[in-house]
Structures are given as structure tokens and as C-alpha cells.
Motif scaffolding. Sequence first.
Motif, PDB file in Angstrom:
ATOM      1  N   ALA A 145       2.149  -5.811   1.977  1.00  0.00           N
ATOM      2  CA  ALA A 145       2.670  -7.112   2.413  1.00  0.00           C
ATOM      3  C   ALA A 145       1.532  -8.122   2.448  1.00  0.00           C
ATOM      4  N   LEU A 146       0.957  -8.391   1.285  1.00  0.00           N
ATOM      5  CA  LEU A 146      -0.177  -9.308   1.173  1.00  0.00           C
ATOM      6  C   LEU A 146       0.280 -10.628   0.570  1.00  0.00           C
ATOM      7  N   SER A 147      -0.477 -11.674   0.829  1.00  0.00           N
ATOM      8  CA  SER A 147      -0.119 -13.002   0.331  1.00  0.00           C
ATOM      9  C   SER A 147      -0.058 -13.006  -1.199  1.00  0.00           C
ATOM     10  N   PRO A 148       0.911 -13.736  -1.778  1.00  0.00           N
ATOM     11  CA  PRO A 148       1.056 -13.785  -3.241  1.00  0.00           C
ATOM     12  C   PRO A 148       0.037 -14.710  -3.890  1.00  0.00           C
ATOM     13  N   THR A 149      -1.237 -14.407  -3.666  1.00  0.00           N
ATOM     14  CA  THR A 149      -2.328 -15.173  -4.261  1.00  0.00           C
ATOM     15  C   THR A 149      -3.122 -14.258  -5.185  1.00  0.00           C
ATOM     16  N   MET A 150      -4.050 -14.823  -5.917  1.00  0.00           N
ATOM     17  CA  MET A 150      -4.876 -14.004  -6.798  1.00  0.00           C
ATOM     18  C   MET A 150      -5.654 -12.971  -5.993  1.00  0.00           C
ATOM     19  N   GLU A 151      -6.185 -13.389  -4.824  1.00  0.00           N
ATOM     20  CA  GLU A 151      -6.937 -12.466  -3.972  1.00  0.00           C
ATOM     21  C   GLU A 151      -6.027 -11.379  -3.403  1.00  0.00           C
ATOM     22  N   GLY A 152      -4.820 -11.788  -2.997  1.00  0.00           N
ATOM     23  CA  GLY A 152      -3.865 -10.818  -2.463  1.00  0.00           C
ATOM     24  C   GLY A 152      -3.442  -9.806  -3.505  1.00  0.00           C
ATOM     25  N   ASP A 153      -3.176 -10.295  -4.721  1.00  0.00           N
ATOM     26  CA  ASP A 153      -2.776  -9.398  -5.815  1.00  0.00           C
ATOM     27  C   ASP A 153      -3.927  -8.469  -6.213  1.00  0.00           C
ATOM     28  N   THR A 154      -5.146  -8.988  -6.213  1.00  0.00           N
ATOM     29  CA  THR A 154      -6.318  -8.162  -6.527  1.00  0.00           C
ATOM     30  C   THR A 154      -6.469  -7.043  -5.506  1.00  0.00           C
ATOM     31  N   THR A 155      -6.294  -7.378  -4.232  1.00  0.00           N
ATOM     32  CA  THR A 155      -6.401  -6.399  -3.158  1.00  0.00           C
ATOM     33  C   THR A 155      -5.312  -5.346  -3.284  1.00  0.00           C
ATOM     34  N   ALA A 156      -4.079  -5.784  -3.566  1.00  0.00           N
ATOM     35  CA  ALA A 156      -2.957  -4.858  -3.722  1.00  0.00           C
ATOM     36  C   ALA A 156      -3.206  -3.906  -4.891  1.00  0.00           C
ATOM     37  N   PHE A 157      -3.722  -4.455  -5.993  1.00  0.00           N
ATOM     38  CA  PHE A 157      -4.014  -3.626  -7.172  1.00  0.00           C
ATOM     39  C   PHE A 157      -5.085  -2.585  -6.840  1.00  0.00           C
ATOM     40  N   TYR A 158      -6.112  -3.001  -6.111  1.00  0.00           N
ATOM     41  CA  TYR A 158      -7.200  -2.090  -5.752  1.00  0.00           C
ATOM     42  C   TYR A 158      -6.698  -0.973  -4.840  1.00  0.00           C
ATOM     43  N   ILE A 159      -5.896  -1.333  -3.853  1.00  0.00           N
ATOM     44  CA  ILE A 159      -5.360  -0.328  -2.927  1.00  0.00           C
ATOM     45  C   ILE A 159      -4.467   0.653  -3.672  1.00  0.00           C
ATOM     46  N   ASN A 160      -3.616   0.126  -4.544  1.00  0.00           N
ATOM     47  CA  ASN A 160      -2.723   0.994  -5.319  1.00  0.00           C
ATOM     48  C   ASN A 160      -3.520   1.986  -6.153  1.00  0.00           C
ATOM     49  N   ARG A 161      -4.616   1.513  -6.732  1.00  0.00           N
ATOM     50  CA  ARG A 161      -5.473   2.389  -7.545  1.00  0.00           C
ATOM     51  C   ARG A 161      -6.137   3.466  -6.693  1.00  0.00           C
ATOM     52  N   ARG A 162      -6.516   3.094  -5.468  1.00  0.00           N
ATOM     53  CA  ARG A 162      -7.184   4.047  -4.585  1.00  0.00           C
ATOM     54  C   ARG A 162      -6.256   5.146  -4.076  1.00  0.00           C
ATOM     55  N   ILE A 163      -4.972   4.842  -3.911  1.00  0.00           N
ATOM     56  CA  ILE A 163      -4.062   5.819  -3.292  1.00  0.00           C
ATOM     57  C   ILE A 163      -3.022   6.386  -4.260  1.00  0.00           C
ATOM     58  N   LYS A 164      -3.150   6.053  -5.565  1.00  0.00           N
ATOM     59  CA  LYS A 164      -2.109   6.484  -6.506  1.00  0.00           C
ATOM     60  C   LYS A 164      -2.038   7.998  -6.671  1.00  0.00           C
ATOM     61  N   GLU A 165      -3.122   8.707  -6.351  1.00  0.00           N
ATOM     62  CA  GLU A 165      -3.117  10.160  -6.473  1.00  0.00           C
ATOM     63  C   GLU A 165      -2.485  10.838  -5.261  1.00  0.00           C
ATOM     64  N   LEU A 166      -2.251  10.066  -4.198  1.00  0.00           N
ATOM     65  CA  LEU A 166      -1.658  10.631  -2.991  1.00  0.00           C
ATOM     66  C   LEU A 166      -0.140  10.652  -3.120  1.00  0.00           C
ATOM     67  N   SER A 167       0.483  11.539  -2.378  1.00  0.00           N
ATOM     68  CA  SER A 167       1.937  11.699  -2.475  1.00  0.00           C
ATOM     69  C   SER A 167       2.657  10.707  -1.560  1.00  0.00           C
ATOM     70  N   VAL A 168       2.426   9.417  -1.811  1.00  0.00           N
ATOM     71  CA  VAL A 168       3.113   8.375  -1.051  1.00  0.00           C
ATOM     72  C   VAL A 168       3.729   7.355  -2.011  1.00  0.00           C
ATOM     73  N   LYS A 169       4.856   6.831  -1.615  1.00  0.00           N
ATOM     74  CA  LYS A 169       5.511   5.785  -2.388  1.00  0.00           C
ATOM     75  C   LYS A 169       4.823   4.461  -2.061  1.00  0.00           C
ATOM     76  N   VAL A 170       4.538   3.650  -3.082  1.00  0.00           N
ATOM     77  CA  VAL A 170       3.901   2.348  -2.869  1.00  0.00           C
ATOM     78  C   VAL A 170       4.884   1.257  -3.271  1.00  0.00           C
ATOM     79  N   SER A 171       5.173   0.349  -2.352  1.00  0.00           N
ATOM     80  CA  SER A 171       6.081  -0.756  -2.631  1.00  0.00           C
ATOM     81  C   SER A 171       5.432  -2.067  -2.210  1.00  0.00           C
TER      82      SER A 171
END
Length: 202
Positions: A145-171
Motif C-alpha cells: 500500500a505505497l504511494s503511486p509515485t516513481m519512488e513508491g513503485d520502485t520500493t514496491a518492485f524492490y520488496i517484491n523481488r526480495r520476497i518472491k521466493e517466499l510462500s506468500v501472496k503479494v498484492s
Amino acid sequence: MDYPSKLIEEAVNQIAKLPGIGKKTALRLVLHLIKAKEENTYALTDALSNLRANIKFCKVCHTISDTELCTICASHRRDRSMVCIVEDVKDVMAIENTAQFNGLYHVLGGVISPVNGIGPADLKIESLVNRLNHGQTEIKEVILALSPTMEGDTTAFYINRRIKELSVKVSVIARGVPVGGDLEYADEITLGRSITGRTLFN
């Protein structure tokens, strides 16, 4: 601006450092405090001193708290299968005010912004990864639930990359035209995301 007293000038300069407050507003506030009852002014200064001395941050989600574990993390009524990732404490307050989310939170303390010298190490991202890896196996979904800005999207992308190997759903939270808004006044990016993120009509 000329001040009749150095004490007033000093107080104005300090209050004007607060966000959204200019010198004129600061002067009005200072003059109000001078006119107010002495105990009211001391009550304000005591509250601010107490705030700085005793405020804590939750050891789990990092939101502001009076205790080491915030009331949300400590509550047995919250849905512990979901954790909502937000930038700041004010975002927790905004989402809580909707009364539409009953899960847990994780406050990053900002977003990745190379221009401002803020990198992943400056945020609570590692704490999130550890939280998902150790002793928090009940978490099944991470909501970005991050702001729809370039910084927010960058942060969301980074977090998704860090946790994609874990067994959790990312939305991610939905983005689009606000309720009551006219399409002609929506910017192209918001309108485009509304189209691509469309949902079935119920």
C-alpha cells in the motif's frame, strides 16, 4: 520581519520549522500562546516534552506506540494472515480510519529515493523479510500500500523481488478514478491504470 522581542523571534523561528507553517502563522501562534493562560502554554510544552521522552516504536511493525508492542500487533482480533506494507505511520492511521482492513501492518519509514539519498538499507525492509522468514508463518499475503509515485513503485518492485521466493501472496492496493470524480479531470496515468486494473461488474 522585525520582532519586539528576541524571545518571540526565537519561538517564531522554531515553530516555523514545522511543515506547512510559515513565519506569519508561526507569529500568530506565538502571540496566541502569550495571551493564553499560563497553564495552557505549560500544558503544551509538557505534552511535547513527554512525547519526545516517552514515545516508542513497535518492535514488530515499527508504528508509533506507547509500548514496545503496539495495540494492533498485540490484538488477537486482527487477521494475522495479512500484512499491509505502508510508507509511514500516517498511512496506518488513514487505512485504520476506513475500517475496511483487519490485518497487520509493517511501516517502512519512507520509500527508496536515490535523489534524496534514501536506499533500501535506510528502510525497514530487512525487518520485513525477517518477519516473513522467522516465526511469522501465519502471514499468507503481503499487501503493498505505497504511494503511486516513481519512488513508491520502485520500493514496491524492490520488496517484491526480495520476497518472491517466499510462500506468500503479494498484492497491491487498487488504483484508479476516485469515487465521485469525472473522467475528463483524471490524469492519463490514473485513467490508464483504471482501465488496465478494471474489475468485473457485480
